[in-house]
Scaffold this motif. Structure first.
Motif, PDB file in Angstrom:
ATOM      1  N   ILE A   1      27.426  13.024  12.169  1.00 58.49           N
ATOM      2  CA  ILE A   1      26.824  13.866  13.211  1.00 58.49           C
ATOM      3  C   ILE A   1      27.902  14.595  13.997  1.00 58.49           C
ATOM      4  O   ILE A   1      27.767  15.782  14.319  1.00 58.49           O
ATOM      5  N   LEU A   2      29.004  13.900  14.293  1.00 53.90           N
ATOM      6  CA  LEU A   2      30.102  14.525  15.041  1.00 53.90           C
ATOM      7  C   LEU A   2      30.711  15.686  14.256  1.00 53.90           C
ATOM      8  O   LEU A   2      30.955  16.770  14.807  1.00 53.90           O
ATOM      9  N   GLN A   3      30.949  15.477  12.964  1.00 62.78           N
ATOM     10  CA  GLN A   3      31.518  16.541  12.135  1.00 62.78           C
ATOM     11  C   GLN A   3      30.554  17.724  11.998  1.00 62.78           C
ATOM     12  O   GLN A   3      30.973  18.883  12.015  1.00 62.78           O
ATOM     13  N   LEU A   4      29.268  17.415  11.867  1.00 56.47           N
ATOM     14  CA  LEU A   4      28.280  18.504  11.787  1.00 56.47           C
ATOM     15  C   LEU A   4      28.235  19.294  13.090  1.00 56.47           C
ATOM     16  O   LEU A   4      28.057  20.516  13.078  1.00 56.47           O
ATOM     17  N   PHE A   5      28.409  18.593  14.195  1.00 54.81           N
ATOM     18  CA  PHE A   5      28.446  19.282  15.492  1.00 54.81           C
ATOM     19  C   PHE A   5      29.624  20.250  15.555  1.00 54.81           C
ATOM     20  O   PHE A   5      29.477  21.407  15.969  1.00 54.81           O
ATOM     21  N   PHE A   6      30.802  19.777  15.137  1.00 55.78           N
ATOM     22  CA  PHE A   6      31.970  20.663  15.131  1.00 55.78           C
ATOM     23  C   PHE A   6      31.757  21.834  14.166  1.00 55.78           C
ATOM     24  O   PHE A   6      32.156  22.968  14.439  1.00 55.78           O
ATOM     25  N   GLY A   7      31.114  21.544  13.019  1.00 56.51           N
ATOM     26  CA  GLY A   7      30.886  22.595  12.032  1.00 56.51           C
ATOM     27  C   GLY A   7      29.957  23.684  12.524  1.00 56.51           C
ATOM     28  O   GLY A   7      30.094  24.855  12.136  1.00 56.51           O
ATOM     29  N   LEU A   8      29.019  23.329  13.396  1.00 56.24           N
ATOM     30  CA  LEU A   8      28.048  24.317  13.896  1.00 56.24           C
ATOM     31  C   LEU A   8      28.523  25.023  15.166  1.00 56.24           C
ATOM     32  O   LEU A   8      27.779  25.830  15.726  1.00 56.24           O
TER      33      LEU A   8
END
Length: 439
Positions: free
Chosen positions: A8-15
Motif C-alpha cells: 500500500i505504501l509503494q502504491l501510494f508513492f506510485g500514485l
C-alpha cells in the motif's frame, strides 16, 4: 500484514504524480508539462526508494522501474535519463549488499524500458504493454537476485513470488492507466472549453455585424449626399466630421472585439477591472440589443485594480453577460434587463451581475459550475466551469441568488490589488454560496 502495508505504501508513492496532477492542474486551462513529469517522478522515485520493501537486509524492492517507465511515457527519453541519474546516485548513497546487483539489473531494465516505451507509443492496446512492463519489472530483479544469492529468494519465497509481482503489476497498471485517463479527460475538457469560447465569440460576432452596419450605412449616406450635390463648405465639413466619428466608432468596436477574441495567456498582472468591464460592456452591447435586452453598468470613475489575467477576465465577463442576456431574451413585454454593478471596499472588489430573466431552480443551482452541466438544452456548461475556475485562480469567490421566473444575481468578489509599497494584495480561497428563493 506487514507486507500488505509495504504494498500500500509503494502504491501510494506510485500514485503521487496522479494526485499532484489533479491538484495542480485542476484550475489550469492547460495540460501537464515535461517539467511537471520530471519533478513529480523524481519525488516519487526518491520516496519509493527511501521506504522500499525489504525481506533481506541490503535488498530493496520498490517501484523504481515503474516510475522510470512512467517518466519515459509522459516525459520522453530525456526524463528517463534524468530519473536514471537520480536512481544511480541515490542507490550508491544507500549502499548495502545488493547495490551492485541493483546496478546490474538496471543495465537490463532501462534498455527494456526504452523498448517498451517505443512499443507503447505505437500500440493500439496499450494495456497489454503496461501489464507486460509490470511483469518484466517484477521478474527480472528476482532472477538477478537469485543468480547472485539464491538463498535469499528461497528463504522468503512468499515475499518474492507474491509481494513483488503484485506491487509492480498493480503499480504499473494503476499509475499509467489512471494518469493517462486523467490527461485525456483534461485534454477533452480543454478542447470543449475552447469550442465553447469560439461559440460564444461567434454569437457576439454575429451581433457586431448589425452594430457595424449602422455606422457604415450612415457614412455611405453622407458620402452619397456629398457626391450628388454641391454643398456649402460648412455642411461638407460637418458631414466629413460625422463620417470620421462613425469610422472611429467602428474601429473602437472592432478593436475591442479583437482584444476579447484573441487567445488567452496565463500571466496574471495588475489589471483595471473598471476598464475591462466597460470594454466588455461595449462589445456585448450589440448582442444585448439583438436580443432586446438593456445592458446597464454602474462603476466607480477611478480605476479598480485587481491581480488577474485581463484576457481571461474578459472571457469570464463575456460568459456571465451572455448567459444573463440569454436568460432575459424570452422575458414577456420585451423588458429584459442586465445590470452590472462594480463596487470597491477596503480589501475587496465586488461585481454584481443581475438579470430579470427566467431564473433557476434549486437543482440547477446545486450543479452550477459543474463540468458539462448547463441550463440550456444546447449548452455544455463549460463556459461557466471555465469562469468559476478562472475566478478561483484569481483568488476570488462566486455566490449566486436566483428566483425562478424573476431573475438571477451573480456576485463575484476579488481581492483588491495594491502596489508593493502599499502592501501585498489580499487573497482568499474560493467558495460558492448558493441561495434559491422559491415563489
Amino acid at each position: 500484514m506487514y507486507f500488505l502495508k509495504e504494498i500500500i505504501l509503494q502504491l501510494f508513492f506510485g500514485l503521487m504524480p496522479l494526485v499532484m496532477f489533479n491538484i495542480y492542474y485542476r484550475d489550469q486551462p492547460r495540460n501537464y508539462s515535461q517539467k511537471f513529469i520530471v519533478i513529480t517522478s523524481m519525488l516519487c522515485l526518491f520516496f519509493s526508494m527511501t521506504f522500499g520493501a525489504s525481506a533481506v537486509s541490503g535488498y530493496f524492492y520498490d517501484i523504481r522501474y515503474i516510475i522510470m517507465f512512467f517518466g519515459m511515457i509522459f516525459g520522453g527519453i530525456h526524463t528517463g535519463l534524468i530519473l536514471l541519474a537520480e536512481f544511480v546516485l541515490y542507490r550508491l548513497y544507500l549502499g548495502g549488499e545488493g547495490m551492485w546487483v541493483a546496478m546490474a539489473i538496471l543495465t537490463v531494465t532501462f534498455p527494456l524500458s526504452i523498448l517498451l516505451y517505443r512499443l507503447y507509443e505505437r500500440a493500439k492496446r496499450k494495456l497489454i504493454i503496461t501489464i507486460t512492463a509490470g511483469a518484466f519489472f517484477s521478474f527480472v530483479p528476482i532472477v538477478f537476485v537469485y543468480m547472485y544469492n539464491p538463498q535469499s529468494i528461497l528463504d522468503h519465497l512468499v515475499f518474492h513470488i507474491f509481494v513483488v509481482p503484485i506491487q509492480n503489476l498493480l503499480g504499473c497498471w494503476l499509475l499509467i492507466s489512471l494518469f493517462n485517463k486523467a490527461v485525456l479527460d483534461k485534454q477533452l475538457f480543454i478542447e470543449y472549453a475552447q469550442n465553447e469560447r469560439v461559440k460564444a465569440i461567434g454569437h457576439v460576432a454575429a451581433s457586431l455585424v448589425h452594430e457595424v452596419r449602422n455606422p457604415l450605412t450612415a457614412i455611405k449616406g453622407f458620402l452619397t449626399l456629398m457626391r450628388g450635390s454641391r454643398l456649402e463648405p460648412g455642411k461638407t465639413e460637418r458631414y466629413i466630421d460625422i463620417c470620421m466619428s462613425e469610422i472611429e466608432r467602428t474601429e473602437y468596436i472592432l478593436s475591442e472585439y479583437l482584444s476579447i477574441s484573441k487567445p488567452n495567456s496565463d500571466e496574471q498582472v495588475p489589471s483595471d477591472l473598471q476598464a475591462i468591464l466597460h470594454i466588455t460592456r461595449d462589445v456585448m452591447n450589440p448582442y444585448a440589443n439583438l436580443n432586446n435586452v438593456v445592458l446597464e453598468i454602474e462603476s466607480p470613475p477611478e480605476p479598480v485594480w485587481i491581480l488577474a489575467n485581463p484576457d481571461r477576465m474578459k472571457q469570464v465577463l463575456v460568459n456571465f453577460i451572455k448567459n444573463a442576456v440569454e436568460a432575459c431574451a424570452d422575458t414577456p413585454h420585451g423588458d429584459g434587463r442586465v445590470a452590472l454593478n462594480l463596487q470597491i471596499s477596503t480589501r475587496k472588489v465586488t461585481l454584481k451581475i443581475s438579470d430579470n430573466g427566467v431564473g433557476m431552480t434549486q437543482e440547477q443551482l446545486n450543479h452550477l459550475g459543474s463540468i458539462y452541466f448547463s441550463t440550456k438544452s444546447s449548452g455544455t456548461g463549460l463556459g461557466m466551469t471555465f469562469s468559476y475556475q478562472a475566478v478561483h485562480t484569481f483568488g476570488g469567490t462566486i455566490s449566486v441568488e436566483s428566483t425562478q421566473g424573476a431573475g438571477t444575481e451573480f456576485t463575484i468578489k476579488l481581492p483588491l490589488y495594491r502596489k508593493k509599497e502599499q502592501g501585498e494584495p489580499w487573497r482568499s480561497g474560493v467558495h460558492i454560496d448558493i441561495k434559491n428563493k422559491d415563489i
